[in-house]
Write a protein that holds these residues in place. Sequence first.
Motif, PDB file in Angstrom:
ATOM      1  N   VAL A  35       0.727  -1.227  -0.043  1.00 14.73           N
ATOM      2  CA  VAL A  35       0.030   0.021  -0.124  1.00 14.73           C
ATOM      3  C   VAL A  35       0.948   1.293  -0.069  1.00 14.73           C
ATOM      4  O   VAL A  35       1.767   1.657   0.657  1.00 14.73           O
ATOM      5  CB  VAL A  35      -0.948   0.008   1.268  1.00 14.73           C
ATOM      6  CG1 VAL A  35      -1.737   1.486   1.478  1.00 14.73           C
ATOM      7  CG2 VAL A  35      -1.993  -0.866   0.942  1.00 14.73           C
ATOM      8  N   GLU A  36       0.503   2.442  -0.884  1.00 15.52           N
ATOM      9  CA  GLU A  36       1.444   3.314  -0.876  1.00 15.52           C
ATOM     10  C   GLU A  36       0.750   4.610  -0.396  1.00 15.52           C
ATOM     11  O   GLU A  36       1.461   5.491  -0.013  1.00 15.52           O
ATOM     12  CB  GLU A  36       1.424   3.538  -2.437  1.00 15.52           C
ATOM     13  CG  GLU A  36       2.504   2.590  -3.143  1.00 15.52           C
ATOM     14  CD  GLU A  36       2.516   3.058  -4.607  1.00 15.52           C
ATOM     15  OE1 GLU A  36       3.655   3.142  -5.187  1.00 15.52           O
ATOM     16  OE2 GLU A  36       1.555   3.106  -5.290  1.00 15.52           O
ATOM     17  N   VAL A  46       3.036   4.690   5.799  1.00 15.05           N
ATOM     18  CA  VAL A  46       2.795   5.538   4.282  1.00 15.05           C
ATOM     19  C   VAL A  46       1.989   6.734   4.860  1.00 15.05           C
ATOM     20  O   VAL A  46       1.476   6.804   5.518  1.00 15.05           O
ATOM     21  CB  VAL A  46       2.093   4.681   3.267  1.00 15.05           C
ATOM     22  CG1 VAL A  46       2.869   3.287   2.912  1.00 15.05           C
ATOM     23  CG2 VAL A  46       0.601   4.112   4.005  1.00 15.05           C
ATOM     24  N   PRO A  47       1.826   7.711   3.654  1.00 14.95           N
ATOM     25  CA  PRO A  47       1.138   8.968   4.033  1.00 14.95           C
ATOM     26  C   PRO A  47      -0.215   8.701   3.886  1.00 14.95           C
ATOM     27  O   PRO A  47      -1.010   7.876   3.407  1.00 14.95           O
ATOM     28  CB  PRO A  47       1.448   9.819   2.752  1.00 14.95           C
ATOM     29  CG  PRO A  47       1.946   8.951   1.692  1.00 14.95           C
ATOM     30  CD  PRO A  47       2.726   7.746   2.422  1.00 14.95           C
ATOM     31  N   CYS A  48      -1.046   9.371   4.781  1.00 16.12           N
ATOM     32  CA  CYS A  48      -2.398   9.474   4.832  1.00 16.12           C
ATOM     33  C   CYS A  48      -2.743  10.743   4.265  1.00 16.12           C
ATOM     34  O   CYS A  48      -2.557  11.879   4.470  1.00 16.12           O
ATOM     35  CB  CYS A  48      -2.992   9.524   6.092  1.00 16.12           C
ATOM     36  SG  CYS A  48      -4.880   9.829   6.130  1.00 16.12           S
ATOM     37  N   ILE A  49      -3.692  10.564   3.105  1.00 11.07           N
ATOM     38  CA  ILE A  49      -4.041  11.706   2.257  1.00 11.07           C
ATOM     39  C   ILE A  49      -5.396  12.049   2.382  1.00 11.07           C
ATOM     40  O   ILE A  49      -6.222  11.619   1.451  1.00 11.07           O
ATOM     41  CB  ILE A  49      -3.450  11.488   0.442  1.00 11.07           C
ATOM     42  CG1 ILE A  49      -2.098  11.181   0.602  1.00 11.07           C
ATOM     43  CG2 ILE A  49      -3.517  12.886   0.047  1.00 11.07           C
ATOM     44  CD1 ILE A  49      -1.820  10.655  -0.742  1.00 11.07           C
ATOM     45  N   ALA A  50      -5.803  12.878   3.373  1.00  6.66           N
ATOM     46  CA  ALA A  50      -7.155  13.154   3.505  1.00  6.66           C
ATOM     47  C   ALA A  50      -8.062  13.799   2.630  1.00  6.66           C
ATOM     48  O   ALA A  50      -9.084  13.738   2.445  1.00  6.66           O
ATOM     49  CB  ALA A  50      -7.338  13.735   5.067  1.00  6.66           C
ATOM     50  N   HIS A  65      -1.267   1.250  -5.542  1.00  5.87           N
ATOM     51  CA  HIS A  65      -2.057   0.556  -4.417  1.00  5.87           C
ATOM     52  C   HIS A  65      -2.382   1.545  -3.331  1.00  5.87           C
ATOM     53  O   HIS A  65      -1.834   1.917  -2.656  1.00  5.87           O
ATOM     54  CB  HIS A  65      -1.470  -0.794  -3.838  1.00  5.87           C
ATOM     55  CG  HIS A  65      -2.323  -1.457  -3.016  1.00  5.87           C
ATOM     56  ND1 HIS A  65      -1.777  -2.670  -2.417  1.00  5.87           N
ATOM     57  CD2 HIS A  65      -3.535  -1.492  -2.742  1.00  5.87           C
ATOM     58  CE1 HIS A  65      -2.679  -3.122  -1.728  1.00  5.87           C
ATOM     59  NE2 HIS A  65      -4.081  -2.543  -2.156  1.00  5.87           N
ATOM     60  N   ILE A  66      -3.682   2.054  -3.550  1.00  7.72           N
ATOM     61  CA  ILE A  66      -4.403   2.796  -2.475  1.00  7.72           C
ATOM     62  C   ILE A  66      -5.407   2.184  -1.355  1.00  7.72           C
ATOM     63  O   ILE A  66      -6.073   1.353  -1.995  1.00  7.72           O
ATOM     64  CB  ILE A  66      -5.342   3.748  -3.178  1.00  7.72           C
ATOM     65  CG1 ILE A  66      -4.076   4.911  -4.091  1.00  7.72           C
ATOM     66  CG2 ILE A  66      -5.678   4.819  -2.445  1.00  7.72           C
ATOM     67  CD1 ILE A  66      -4.968   5.908  -4.838  1.00  7.72           C
ATOM     68  N   SER A  88      -7.802  -0.899  -2.533  1.00  6.60           N
ATOM     69  CA  SER A  88      -8.245  -1.981  -1.530  1.00  6.60           C
ATOM     70  C   SER A  88      -9.013  -1.311  -0.407  1.00  6.60           C
ATOM     71  O   SER A  88      -8.877   0.171  -0.332  1.00  6.60           O
ATOM     72  CB  SER A  88      -6.818  -2.379  -0.736  1.00  6.60           C
ATOM     73  OG  SER A  88      -6.396  -3.556  -1.522  1.00  6.60           O
ATOM     74  N   VAL A  89      -9.632  -1.810   0.508  1.00  7.67           N
ATOM     75  CA  VAL A  89     -10.594  -1.391   1.769  1.00  7.67           C
ATOM     76  C   VAL A  89      -9.930  -1.783   3.030  1.00  7.67           C
ATOM     77  O   VAL A  89     -10.102  -2.949   3.071  1.00  7.67           O
ATOM     78  CB  VAL A  89     -12.121  -1.610   1.215  1.00  7.67           C
ATOM     79  CG1 VAL A  89     -13.044  -1.153   2.371  1.00  7.67           C
ATOM     80  CG2 VAL A  89     -12.246  -0.901  -0.154  1.00  7.67           C
ATOM     81  N   ALA A  90     -10.146  -1.103   3.996  1.00  9.98           N
ATOM     82  CA  ALA A  90      -9.978  -1.111   5.316  1.00  9.98           C
ATOM     83  C   ALA A  90     -11.008  -0.640   6.148  1.00  9.98           C
ATOM     84  O   ALA A  90     -11.287   0.478   5.952  1.00  9.98           O
ATOM     85  CB  ALA A  90      -8.510  -0.978   5.980  1.00  9.98           C
TER      86      ALA A  90
END
Length: 286
Positions: free
Chosen positions: A151-152, A185-189, A245-246, A277-279
């Motif tokens: 995941v990027e 990895v970065p969180c890009i809100a 991959h997001i 992908s989803v979490a």
Amino acid sequence: MIFSIKSSYLGTMDFKDYVRALGDLILPRNCTVCGSPLAIRERQLCGDCLSDIPLTYHWVLPHNAMADRYNGLIQRDLDAAFVEGDGGGTAGSGGKALPYQYAAALFFYRSGSGYRNITRSLKYGGNIEMGRIAARMLGERITGTREFGDVEAVVPVPLHWTRRLSRGYNQAEVIAEELASVLGVPCIAGLLERTRRTRTQTKLGIGAKGRNVEGAFRVNGKTAGRVACGRATGGADIGSGRFRHILVVDDVFTTGATVNECRRALWRALGSGVRVSVATLGFVGE
């Protein structure tokens, strides 16, 4: 009452433990799930509830009920796009089958179960700590796995600005930030934004949920541009905007309508070659 502390703790208690014990005298802390008083070193969940969380084990089951439900929605879109011949917003997939998209939740969310308070206390009660603790539990389980190890970027499902203003925060962003921290990895809100205020999904039927969020998300071009220049959250450079991959994050996965609409928006902007992908913390399913 202060002398009720078990003697086994007395030799190992540090200053923070004593402060917490004193705080419990003034404002007792209770388990988010069952409501019982918490021990000095327990946070949000008592030992019994922590050990009995109905875990999904999706992190060791790549093809699970949640992922199958999500991929079913994607395939439905692809089939419709192929029949209509208009691309269907999938960036030129041409009706071809795409790689399996992954999905994972921490626990099974069931009506009447005290464990649903994990997400409800975050969403409606401002219990940010509970959200972070649960998100870290999920992050520690999916990090390094074959499915989520590459995941990027982590992207939370956005709230409409009016709802965020009234609530003061976005519960999905709380979860996403903690997951991103664990995954490194970065969180890009700001990558996704909600174009209109939708009705709450809670009391809608399956079909109504899908119609409610249809077309409700888009990629923020300015944020995407900053990411492409390596100016994402934390100054991370994730490859000149070429996402591979997001991870889209929400609090609970029910029908998958919301995250699927987010996936549609991302594919329209970035192409269907990006794995989305989803979490989530909770999954409504058996």
